[in-house]
Write an enzyme that holds these catalytic residues in place. Structure first.
Site, mmCIF file in Angstrom:
data_model
loop_
_atom_site.group_PDB
_atom_site.id
_atom_site.type_symbol
_atom_site.label_atom_id
_atom_site.label_comp_id
_atom_site.label_asym_id
_atom_site.label_seq_id
_atom_site.Cartn_x
_atom_site.Cartn_y
_atom_site.Cartn_z
ATOM 1 N N GLY A 125 -36.995 84.605 -10.841
ATOM 2 C CA GLY A 125 -35.534 84.469 -11.314
ATOM 3 C C GLY A 125 -35.107 85.791 -11.678
ATOM 4 O O GLY A 125 -33.885 85.724 -11.873
ATOM 5 N N GLU B 197 -35.163 77.805 -6.130
ATOM 6 C CA GLU B 197 -36.519 78.401 -5.655
ATOM 7 C C GLU B 197 -37.547 77.120 -5.983
ATOM 8 O O GLU B 197 -38.492 77.017 -5.383
ATOM 9 C CB GLU B 197 -36.797 79.740 -6.078
ATOM 10 C CG GLU B 197 -35.783 80.847 -5.664
ATOM 11 C CD GLU B 197 -35.990 82.277 -6.320
ATOM 12 O OE1 GLU B 197 -36.006 83.162 -5.502
ATOM 13 O OE2 GLU B 197 -36.437 82.279 -7.557
HETATM 14 C C1 5RP Z 1 -35.014 85.423 -7.380
HETATM 15 C C2 5RP Z 1 -36.587 85.864 -7.470
HETATM 16 C C3 5RP Z 1 -37.192 86.752 -6.664
HETATM 17 O O1 5RP Z 1 -38.218 86.296 -5.991
HETATM 18 C C4 5RP Z 1 -37.925 87.715 -7.690
HETATM 19 O O2 5RP Z 1 -36.757 88.264 -8.400
HETATM 20 C C5 5RP Z 1 -38.451 88.975 -6.756
HETATM 21 O O3 5RP Z 1 -37.288 89.619 -6.266
HETATM 22 P P1 5RP Z 1 -37.899 91.030 -5.531
HETATM 23 O O4 5RP Z 1 -38.665 90.777 -4.323
HETATM 24 O O5 5RP Z 1 -36.386 91.498 -5.336
HETATM 25 O O6 5RP Z 1 -38.257 91.883 -6.641
HETATM 26 O O7 5RP Z 1 -37.271 85.247 -8.342
HETATM 27 O O8 5RP Z 1 -34.711 84.658 -8.239
#
Ligand code: 5RP
Length: 251
Positions: free
Chosen positions: A99, A107
């Protein structure tokens, strides 16, 4: 691969090996799974891969269309074969905090509809105990202060200490959301999700030893749309670190 961006790219691309022609594929959100979406688009264009994608955010929908992935609504499909998504943290039991990008509700809906969940991550995401990354909770704008108050009481009862902050985006300006006017402060305007909700980030530190119990307790509050604890969903993590990409599978 000492460079974090290179790790993200390597993990995001490596996970595409689970995707085969004929699959319905959930497309996660974030800066790691972005590479997965781009690679799937490349395989469609260059290798004749045939899939249908279901995006977990407006941002991913836009990217998927740009790279040529055919999309469908979840409700029009008989479930998904796999979802590939990023994470903010994962622990030794493959429980996740997600998140950070604000897409947790969609998601989780997509992950629950999927036969399998594959996570793509760089080396920083593996933790012993969840919670150093602030836990996101998506809540309705209606009476959000009351929801925050109820959550504060819950957390105090459960022994969690730490600030609960309304997520803001960097740009200034006010946001009117479901009749609630959110003023900007020095940190910027309020972050509003694709679902028209707002997010509370809970700064507990690495102290979430019972993520299943905490998820259940948080979801008992009426104003909560979803919490970023993804328990018993992840089947494998494609984890990139300076040594390369390793696949960690849940037994
Ligand atoms: C979005 C998410 C993303 O999957 C999580 O924040 C990881 O993001 P990143 O790959 O940019 O680090 O949960 O809601």
């Amino acid at each position: 691969m000492s460079d974090v961006e290179a790790q993200k790219e390597a993990a995001g691309i490596a996970a595409c090996e689970v995707v085969k022609t004929g699959m319905n594929v959930g497309l996660g959100t974030g800066s790691t799974v972005k590479y997965t979406v781009i690679e799937l688009g490349r395989r469609i264009a260059e290798e004749g891969l045939e899939i249908i994608g279901v995006p977990t955010s407006i941002a991913t929908e836009k990217l998927a269309l740009e790279v040529g992935i055919p999309l469908a609504d979840l409700g029009d499909l008989e479930g998904l074969d796999v979802v590939i998504d990023g994470t903010d943290e994962f622990d030794g039991d493959f429980q996740l905090i997600k998140g950070g990008g604000g897409a947790l509700l969609r998601e989780k809906i997509v992950a629950q509809a999927s036969a399998s969940m594959i996570v793509v991550a760089d080396g920083r995401k593996k933790v012993n105990t969840l919670g150093e990354f602030p836990l996101p909770i998506e809540i309705t704008p209606f009476s959000w202060v009351e929801t925050k108050r109820q959550l504060s009481i819950l957390f105090a009862t459960e022994g969690f200490i730490g600030d609960i902050t309304l997520r803001r985006k960097k740009e200034l300006g006010t946001v009117s959301c479901d009749g609630v006017e959110f003023p900007a402060n020095e940190k910027g305007g309020v972050f509003v999700t694709d679902n028209g909700n707002v997010i509370l980030d809970c700064h507990f530190g690495a102290s979430i030893v019972d993520p299943i119990g905490l998820e259940t307790a948080i979801l008992s509050k009426a104003g909560v749309a979803q919490v970023g604890l993804f328990n018993n969903m992840c089947d494998a993590v494609y984890l990139a670190d300076p040594a390369g990409v390793q696949i960690l599978r849940k037994n």
